[in-house]
Each structure stands twice: as C-alpha cells, then as structure tokens.
Scaffold this active site. Structure first.
Site, mmCIF file in Angstrom:
data_model
loop_
_atom_site.group_PDB
_atom_site.id
_atom_site.type_symbol
_atom_site.label_atom_id
_atom_site.label_comp_id
_atom_site.label_asym_id
_atom_site.label_seq_id
_atom_site.Cartn_x
_atom_site.Cartn_y
_atom_site.Cartn_z
ATOM 1 C CG LEU A 138 -5.600 3.114 1.709
ATOM 2 C CD1 LEU A 138 -6.034 2.494 1.313
ATOM 3 C CD2 LEU A 138 -4.100 2.455 2.422
ATOM 4 N N GLY A 139 -4.084 6.308 3.518
ATOM 5 C CA GLY A 139 -3.684 6.652 4.475
ATOM 6 C C GLY A 139 -3.432 5.917 5.883
ATOM 7 C CB ILE A 140 -1.870 2.850 8.250
ATOM 8 C CG1 ILE A 140 -2.576 2.500 6.754
ATOM 9 C CG2 ILE A 140 -1.466 2.356 9.075
ATOM 10 C CD1 ILE A 140 -3.705 2.019 6.769
ATOM 11 C CG ASN A 177 4.500 6.182 -1.296
ATOM 12 O OD1 ASN A 177 4.269 4.834 -0.696
ATOM 13 N ND2 ASN A 177 3.382 6.278 -1.091
ATOM 14 C CE1 TYR A 217 -1.667 0.504 -2.296
ATOM 15 C CE2 TYR A 217 -0.294 2.103 -3.784
ATOM 16 C CZ TYR A 217 -1.409 1.924 -2.856
ATOM 17 O OH TYR A 217 -1.461 3.460 -2.080
#
Length: 155
Positions: free
Chosen positions: A77-79, A116, A123
């Site tokens: 998942l990346g933005i 991270n 999360y």
C-alpha cells in the site's frame, strides 16, 4: 485538504496505471516493487486498486490485497509523497478492510518495516495489533530490516 469521495475514487488497477504506480513506488520506497511484481499481482487476480483523482485519473496511491479462505493480506500500500499525511492511506486501507469483511475474512494481515513509524501508528490507530516479527524480512541500506507482523480481527 480533507479527503472525500468527491475528490478521489478507488478503482481496479489496470496495466495502463503501472507507469504511474511505479513512479510512486520509486518515490516513496528505497527498495521498490518491480513492474513485474505489480503486473503479476494483476494477472494473479489479487485485489489491485488505485486511488485516483476524480476527474483527471491521476494516481495518488495504490494497494494490493490477497484474499485467502479466512484472511486477507495487504501485500503493499503506497500513497504518493505529495498526498501523504492527508488521510488517504487510512481511506485506502479502510476500503481494503471493508472489502475483506464483505468477503467473510476473519482477519486482515500486513507487514510493516520496523522503521516505518508513521505507517505502524496508522495501523494501530485502525485497530491492528502486532502479533510477530519477521527477522531480516526487508532489504535495508545496511543489510536487512525486521518486519512487524500486524493483524486486525474482523469478528
């Protein structure tokens, strides 16, 4: 900027999106997935989605979810950097959580780099709990880095 459904859409990832996805991947990760990783995920039938600006279809982020019999696993998942810290990661992950629940998954699993801290905090904020550590799971500048294994119970 507050994220709303009017500003962005979540839709299936297509091969035509991969140039933008790879650009973001290289922008935000030191050890990015390859074009083949993304292409293979689409071919395998995983739930590959992009978060795109409504109206112009610019890819803002992406995610891949693999469904198992009782669980879902967020593979990536990346933005994009210019869209981070605006709630878009939470929005996209929320989509995957809802999708997994609708598919009768009991849990959602994911791995996150130990370093991270921003992602791990997101999360935890969404209810994920750390259930393990994968030693040396990720490549790092000076060797390997551990992954935190996190799970969200949907029941």
């Amino acid at each position: 900027m507050k994220n709303t459904r009017h500003e962005a859409i979540i839709r299936m990832m297509h091969p035509d999106d991969l140039e933008q996805v790879i650009r973001i991947e290289h922008e935000i990760f030191l050890f990015p997935w390859s074009l083949v990783n993304f292409s293979d995920s689409i071919k395998a039938g995983y739930q590959c989605r992009v978060l795109a600006q409504a109206g112009n279809d610019q890819v803002m982020g992406y995610g891949i979810l693999m469904m198992g019999p009782d669980e879902a696993h967020v593979l990536t998942l990346g933005i994009g950097a210019s869209w981070q810290k605006q709630g878009w990661g939470k929005y996209l992950l929320g989509y995957f959580i809802e999708y997994a629940a609708a598919q009768q998954a009991q849990t959602v699993l994911l791995d996150v780099r130990e370093s991270n801290l921003g992602a791990a905090a997101l999360y935890k904020n969404l209810g994920f709990k750390q259930v393990g550590v994968r030693k040396g799971y990720y490549p790092a500048m000076c060797g390997r880095e551990d992954a935190l294994v996190m799970v969200l119970d949907l029941l």
